[in-house]
Design a protein around this motif. Structure first.
Motif, PDB file in Angstrom:
ATOM      1  N   LEU A  19       0.844  -1.205   0.000  1.00  0.00           N
ATOM      2  CA  LEU A  19       0.000   0.000   0.000  1.00  0.00           C
ATOM      3  C   LEU A  19       0.877   1.251   0.000  1.00  0.00           C
ATOM      4  N   ILE A  20       1.893   1.208   0.845  1.00  0.00           N
ATOM      5  CA  ILE A  20       2.754   2.386   0.967  1.00  0.00           C
ATOM      6  C   ILE A  20       3.474   2.654  -0.352  1.00  0.00           C
ATOM      7  N   ILE A  24       3.342   5.953  -2.793  1.00  0.00           N
ATOM      8  CA  ILE A  24       4.503   6.704  -3.281  1.00  0.00           C
ATOM      9  C   ILE A  24       4.336   6.993  -4.771  1.00  0.00           C
ATOM     10  N   ASP A  25       3.791   6.003  -5.486  1.00  0.00           N
ATOM     11  CA  ASP A  25       3.508   6.240  -6.910  1.00  0.00           C
ATOM     12  C   ASP A  25       2.569   7.415  -7.094  1.00  0.00           C
ATOM     13  N   GLY A  27       2.634   9.894  -5.264  1.00  0.00           N
ATOM     14  CA  GLY A  27       3.346  11.083  -4.796  1.00  0.00           C
ATOM     15  C   GLY A  27       3.176  11.346  -3.311  1.00  0.00           C
ATOM     16  N   LEU A  28       2.696  10.344  -2.578  1.00  0.00           N
ATOM     17  CA  LEU A  28       2.496  10.551  -1.137  1.00  0.00           C
ATOM     18  C   LEU A  28       3.473   9.694  -0.342  1.00  0.00           C
ATOM     19  N   MET A  29       4.214  10.348   0.550  1.00  0.00           N
ATOM     20  CA  MET A  29       5.128   9.597   1.403  1.00  0.00           C
ATOM     21  C   MET A  29       4.458   9.476   2.771  1.00  0.00           C
ATOM     22  N   LEU A  30       3.935   8.301   3.056  1.00  0.00           N
ATOM     23  CA  LEU A  30       3.221   8.143   4.327  1.00  0.00           C
ATOM     24  C   LEU A  30       3.743   6.911   5.039  1.00  0.00           C
ATOM     25  N   ASN A  31       3.709   6.933   6.385  1.00  0.00           N
ATOM     26  CA  ASN A  31       4.124   5.732   7.092  1.00  0.00           C
ATOM     27  C   ASN A  31       2.901   4.899   7.463  1.00  0.00           C
ATOM     28  N   ILE A  32       3.159   3.763   8.030  1.00  0.00           N
ATOM     29  CA  ILE A  32       2.122   2.764   8.243  1.00  0.00           C
ATOM     30  C   ILE A  32       1.001   3.236   9.179  1.00  0.00           C
ATOM     31  N   ASN A  33       1.325   4.180  10.059  1.00  0.00           N
ATOM     32  CA  ASN A  33       0.319   4.656  11.004  1.00  0.00           C
ATOM     33  C   ASN A  33      -0.400   5.920  10.532  1.00  0.00           C
ATOM     34  N   SER A 251      12.430  12.003  -0.228  1.00  0.00           N
ATOM     35  CA  SER A 251      12.210  10.939  -1.206  1.00  0.00           C
ATOM     36  C   SER A 251      13.555  10.458  -1.756  1.00  0.00           C
ATOM     37  N   PRO A 252      13.554   9.330  -2.475  1.00  0.00           N
ATOM     38  CA  PRO A 252      14.782   8.889  -3.129  1.00  0.00           C
ATOM     39  C   PRO A 252      15.242   9.977  -4.093  1.00  0.00           C
TER      40      PRO A 252
END
Ligand code: GDP
Length: 478
Positions: A19-20, A24-25, A27-33, A251-252
């Motif tokens: 899901l994460i 990212i595809d 454009g959202l960088m989110l963590n599991i929580n 991001s990378p």
């Protein structure tokens, strides 16, 4: 209605990592929580073949806004990257030296500046990056390869000489790239300096000073006598502030190769400006047809650094082969991916070499119009005398119709030169010569870059060709 990525994973039996990655595809960088709303979750699940039941519909605008807010959370300001341009001998090199000398040396007595293609200076605690190769050719060569790193152009105009042909070229190259221009009126120490005249001349090219109601910043300087340098730097920071330059630091990394060479001792060495993310030692990287692993990095003072954040130029050691200036550098997950991407790129390059049809040509124009691929036709026009240049510009622009807008992105007097071809390549333009021909370097480059050059002696014929091209009736030219 919100749900965390973890919960969503549990409910759907999809691994949260997947899901994460998908987010990212988007454009959202989110963590599991992290929480995501119902609409976002629905969109996400759709990617995995689920159709979530709808309980509450959120409007599209709201979703877009949310996504923007979420991704904006990671954006932080980044320093501006500046290119100095102007006519030959107007003082570009001297100005760059003056800037480096007053700023770099002041911080680090005895510090030797390494040549890595760009210099990092500091003013009032803020960083500014200058590309070391002045001039619009280098600038547009990068753009022709699909890379643009410059945020601000400093246009140097000698106050004793005024606007010259390369001044105009520089203006049009910067404009075609959509980069704001700050004018440095140089050599004001000279007895015959006439800065007011320079201002007057530049109004003709749309660079109007603030005191005359425009929005172009002019700074009087003497590069040789180190006058006005601080003001110029202040203005650069001001324009940078207005641009609100920002980048995602987390991001990378993605960056641009600005220079590359083979070093006897160190192997392939590439200078890179990171545009997004943070480049770190150990990262696996791809650039064009080559790849590698970052073994070491050096900043513009030759110091070893462990990471490079957006805009900061670094020298990167660790490529398998020497990349090409203008190649885009990307960080990828592993060596296998890197190798594959580099191979693919190499193949693409080979294919490209086999294709001989121009990027945009008058012949193909109508096909492209029909397919909706072309809405604008960019034209570069070179003429033998000023008088005909003006007449041509007007006549050509009148050829625009409902489907296609014709834009003259550069007009000049003299033979078609390499700089014209580069601009055409970077801006997907056709080059037209009126009573002038391409010089031999331009001809060679045009062949390589697949640029359509057409030469005319009679205005009427040119206009007729343009009109036929737009209607799809143009006879091929052999
Ligand atoms: P470039 O071709 O634009 O890089 O120009 P240079 O920096 O090589 O300068 C060309 C010539 O102009 C050199 O002889 C410089 O010393 C001189 N020059 C540059 N800036 C100034 C200035 O502010 N005042 C005076 N008097 N001469 C300058």
């Amino acid at each position: 209605e919100k749900i965390t990525i973890k919960e969503l994973g549990q409910k759907t039996n999809i691994e949260p990592v997947k899901l994460i990655k998908k987010l990212i595809d988007f454009g959202l960088m989110l963590n599991i929580n992290a929480d995501i709303n119902f609409e976002s979750a629905k969109r996400l699940l759709k990617e995995f073949g689920f159709e979530a039941e709808k309980e509450e519909e959120e409007s599209k605008e709201k979703l877009v806004k949310k996504i923007k807010e979420e991704s904006a959370g990671n954006l932080k300001p980044r320093p501006p990257v500046v290119t100095v341009m102007g006519h030959v001998d107007h003082g570009k090199t001297t100005l760059l030296d003056a800037i480096r000398e007053t700023r770099v040396a002041a911080q680090e007595a005895g510090g030797i500046t390494q040549h890595i293609g760009a210099s990092q200076i500091e003013k009032d605690g803020k960083i500014i990056i200058f590309l070391d190769t002045p001039g619009h050719e280098a600038f547009t060569a990068l753009r022709a390869r699909g890379a643009s790193v410059t945020d601000i152009v400093v246009l140097v105009v000698a106050a004793d000489d005024g606007v010259m042909p390369q001044t105009i070229e520089a203006i049009n190259h910067a404009k075609a790239a959509g980069v704001p221009i700050i004018v440095a009126v140089n050599k004001i120490d000279k007895p015959d300096a006439n800065p007011e005249k320079v201002k007057q001349q530049l109004t003709e090219y749309g660079l109007i000073p603030e005191e005359w109601g425009g929005d172009t910043i002019f700074v009087n300087v003497s590069a040789r006598n180190r006058i006005g340098i601080d003001q110029l730097l202040e203005m650069i920071l001001l324009v940078a502030d207005m641009q609100e330059l920002k980048a995602d630091y987390d991001s990378p990394a993605v960056g641009v190769i600005i220079e590359a060479k083979l070093d006897k001792g160190r192997g392939p060495v590439a200078s890179v400006i990171v545009q997004k993310g943070t480049l770190k030692v150990g990262d696996i990287i791809v650039a064009g047809g080559t790849w590698g692993k970052v073994r070491a990095m050096f900043d513009s003072r030759g110091k070893i650094v462990k990471e490079a954040t957006p805009s900061i130029p670094v020298e990167v050691i660790g490529f398998e082969e020497v990349p090409v200036a203008g190649d885009i550098l990307k960080v990828v997950v592993d060596e296998k991916t890197a190798r594959e991407m580099a191979e693919k790129e190499k193949e693409l390059l080979k294919e490209k070499e086999d294709i001989t049809s121009p990027k945009v040509s008058l012949e193909k124009l109508f096909d492209k119009i029909k397919k909706g691929e072309v809405k604008e036709l960019n034209i570069i026009i070179k003429a033998d005398v000023h008088g005909s240049l003006e007449a041509l510009k007007q006549a050509i622009e009148k050829c625009s119709n409902d489907q296609v807008v014709i834009r003259i992105i550069h007009g000049g007097v003299g033979a078609i030169n390499e700089s014209d071809i580069l601009l055409a390549s970077a801006s997907n333009a056709v080059v037209i010569g009126f009573n002038v021909r391409p010089d031999s370097n331009a001809r060679k480059l045009a062949e390589k870059e697949n640029i359509d050059i057409r030469t005319y002696r009679i205005i009427y014929e040119l206009i007729e060709d343009l009109q036929s091209a737009m209607k799809g009736l143009l006879e091929p030219e052999y």
